[in-house]
Design an enzyme around this catalytic site. Structure first.
Site, PDB file in Angstrom:
ATOM      1  N   GLU A  55      42.933  18.705  21.453  1.00 21.35           N
ATOM      2  CA  GLU A  55      43.190  19.982  22.367  1.00 21.35           C
ATOM      3  C   GLU A  55      42.905  21.107  21.343  1.00 21.35           C
ATOM      4  OE1 GLU A  55      46.664  20.368  24.391  1.00 21.35           O
ATOM      5  OE2 GLU A  55      46.924  18.512  25.396  1.00 21.35           O
ATOM      6  N   ASP A  66      54.244  28.035  24.999  1.00 24.22           N
ATOM      7  CA  ASP A  66      54.308  27.914  23.936  1.00 24.22           C
ATOM      8  C   ASP A  66      55.548  28.134  22.936  1.00 24.22           C
ATOM      9  OD1 ASP A  66      51.654  27.087  23.589  1.00 24.22           O
ATOM     10  OD2 ASP A  66      51.166  29.044  22.975  1.00 24.22           O
TER      11      ASP A  66
END
Length: 282
Positions: A55, A66
């Site tokens: 990824e 995140d």
């Protein structure tokens, strides 16, 4: 909305791992950290050490998923001037290894770049698909059309809070694999992976034959083995990013960071191979 199916490279990777009686190891790093070329070297090192699928994170200024480790690296990449073009160059360089290479991105950068333009450029770079954590399925029509036109797998997420109806909706339009968030919250290595993860995987499998990969929280080989016992894929991000950050903060340089990446990846790769799962068993 149209079901996208699985388009080749990801399908082949998951099928091969299933025949080996193991899970797929998916590794995440953001493009541009510590530099564009440094990130490429780190991602290629992950593949050499045992990551099956990569990824490539597209750094973004306003993340919602995140945690602090990934945010620190992404902020540094943005300060360094990383662009979407750099992300596409990163994908091309990593895809040359033969590992299916995805982009993990929030939707705003794709929309700004141009949906069709982004899909075409990613396909030309050898990308296998895109993970879009904040794109609602109800608004995904233009992306599904563009992804389908360029043989990209559109990967969507489900969470422990997802209703059965929502899981059915998501799996109908997802390609490659379903990304199952192991817990509620942001990314980050944790002492244990959420207990809800196994139950979520079972709920997803009840409505689709697509592989299910679990992310958020895995930090070492032991946790990778735990998740691999019930999931088709194990996604690791923050722990790998942390290896690069630790080397930079220690003033050890990229070489030490790459050594850290290789060591942790090898441990994780051993972990996904540890569970006793019969060959061919999903």
């Amino acid at each position: 909305m149209q079901a996208q199916g699985t388009r080749g490279r990801l399908a082949d990777t998951f099928a091969a791992a299933r025949q080996e009686g193991r899970s797929v190891l998916v590794g995440y790093l953001p493009a541009g950290y510590p530099t564009v070329d440094g990130a490429i070297a780190a991602m290629r090192a992950m593949v050499e050490a045992g990551v099956d699928v990569v990824e490539v994170g597209l750094p973004y200024s306003d993340p919602t998923m995140d945690g602090p480790v990934i945010q620190d690296a992404a902020d540094a990449a943005l300060r360094g001037g990383v662009t979407t073009t750099d992300v596409l160059r990163t994908v091309e360089a990593v895809a040359e290894t033969g590992a299916p290479t995805l982009v993990m991105t929030y939707w705003n950068p794709v929309e700004r770049y141009g949906v069709e333009r982004f899909a075409a450029a990613l396909g030309a770079a050898g990308g296998a698909g895109v993970i879009t954590p904040d794109l609602p399925p109800e608004e995904a029509g233009p992306w599904l059309a563009a992804a389908g036109a360029h043989d990209l797998d559109p990967v969507f997420l489900v969470a422990p809070s997802s209703t059965d109806e929502r899981i059915r909706m998501v799996t109908k339009i997802t390609g490659g694999f379903v990304y199952a968030a192991s817990l509620m919250g942001v990314t980050g290595a944790r002492q244990s992976v959420g207990a809800a993860a196994e139950g979520l995987v079972k709920r997803v499998r009840a409505v689709t034959d697509l592989p299910v990969s679990v992310g958020l929280g895995v930090r070492d080989g032991a946790q990778a083995a735990t998740v691999a016992a019930f999931a088709d894929g194990v996604i690791v991000g923050s722990a790998l990013v942390g290896a690069l950050l630790a080397a930079e903060r220690a003033g050890s340089g990229l070489s030490a960071g790459l050594d850290g990446i290789r060591g942790l990846t090898a441990e994780l790769a051993a972990g996904v191979r540890r569970p006793a799962r019969p060959a061919g068993d999903a």
